[in-house]
Design an enzyme around this catalytic site. Sequence first.
Site, PDB file in Angstrom:
ATOM      1  N   THR A  96      61.955  42.049  57.905  1.00  0.00           N
ATOM      2  CA  THR A  96      61.920  43.400  58.063  1.00  0.00           C
ATOM      3  C   THR A  96      60.604  43.750  57.776  1.00  0.00           C
ATOM      4  OG1 THR A  96      62.581  45.262  57.310  1.00  0.00           O
ATOM      5  CG2 THR A  96      63.460  44.019  56.021  1.00  0.00           C
TER       6      THR A  96
ATOM      7  N   HIS B 273      73.230  49.393  62.062  1.00  0.00           N
ATOM      8  CA  HIS B 273      72.046  50.142  63.198  1.00  0.00           C
ATOM      9  C   HIS B 273      73.597  49.786  64.271  1.00  0.00           C
ATOM     10  CE1 HIS B 273      68.523  50.761  60.945  1.00  0.00           C
ATOM     11  NE2 HIS B 273      69.300  51.589  60.136  1.00  0.00           N
TER      12      HIS B 273
ATOM     13  N   ALA C 138      60.644  33.503  59.714  1.00  0.00           N
ATOM     14  CA  ALA C 138      62.187  32.704  58.939  1.00  0.00           C
ATOM     15  C   ALA C 138      62.546  31.940  59.878  1.00  0.00           C
ATOM     16  CB  ALA C 138      62.776  33.531  59.483  1.00  0.00           C
TER      17      ALA C 138
END
Length: 258
Positions: free
Chosen positions: A192, A120, A236
């Site tokens: 995500t 992106h 994470a």
Amino acid sequence: MSGFPGELVARLRSARRVAVLTGAGVSAESGLPTFRDSLTGLWARYRPEELATPEAFAGDPRLVWSWYRMRRDAARRASPNPAHLAIARLETLLPEVTLITQNVDELHRRAGSRDPVELHGSLFRSRCAEGCGEHESGVDRELQAERLPRCPGCGALLRPGVVWFGESLPAGALERAQAAVLRSDVLLSVGTSHQVYPAAALPALAASAGATVAVVDSGDVPAGAAPGAYHLRGRAGELLPGLVAAAYALKPAPPPVR
Ligand code: BV8
Ligand code: ZN
């Protein structure tokens, strides 16, 4: 005992090719808000889908540039966290690791990842809004002076070098990501919500090609996002260093000096 599923650790240890897909959650512990987090302050009344579009930019380039300026400044102030660093370390331990990121904050690059597939784009690149081909990275002076940056080639507005909703991904980026996923032994999908396509289709594509898929996420995983995947629930910045250490019998890297 690492606390991670033994089969996953074994697959990671024996893997030759690993793909890693990341989203905004991998930068959460660097202090950058995710898209699902409610935007705060001035931005609370907007949804990203309302600002990250060509229509929003055409309608109010000043508003859209001020959002991106705020995000550029925040990303510049942020530091890579142990999740970014663990991925960069993984790249040094295996013959082939392909990092595919939806993020535009460039924290993976700053953590040492060599060649991320930036699906992106990047907050730190800008390009001519009229498509004359000119690119720029130094628009801070204009933004700080509340001026809209102009293309040095044709004088049209410059726009943020990101992919907006309704826009195609950079030429070759999706193909490179899909090829990496199709030949991977393991795919790690980190931070995500698997809601934005075509990136969100990559874990299912990996699973369909026989890869072992693990989702690292502090929240739930949408049904169907990653069929048959392991779900390592947690942050994470904690799970990834531990998983890499478990797979490669390393002592976890020391936390980054702040
Ligand atoms: C495309 C850059 C072909 C900009 C972004 C109608 C018309 C046109 C297109 C569509 C349409 N309907 C659907 C589409 C496709 C559309 C789409 O998917 N829309 C969605 C809303 C349904 N996609 C597109 O438009 C794409 N282009 O399809 O081209 C085309 C072309 C023309 C016409 C038709 C088709 C382009 C999409 C790219 C948009 N640009 N970003 C910018 O940043 O400003 S998307 C942006 O949002 C991000 O890049 C990312 O992709 C997405 C946010 O998702 P995540 O990264 O997953 O973040 P999120 O906050 O959602 O989740 C965070 C997760 O982390 C959570 O699960 C949370 O639990 C977890 N977490 C939080 N903290 C931690 C954690 N996990 C671990 N540890 C923690 N500490
Ligand atoms: Zn131009």
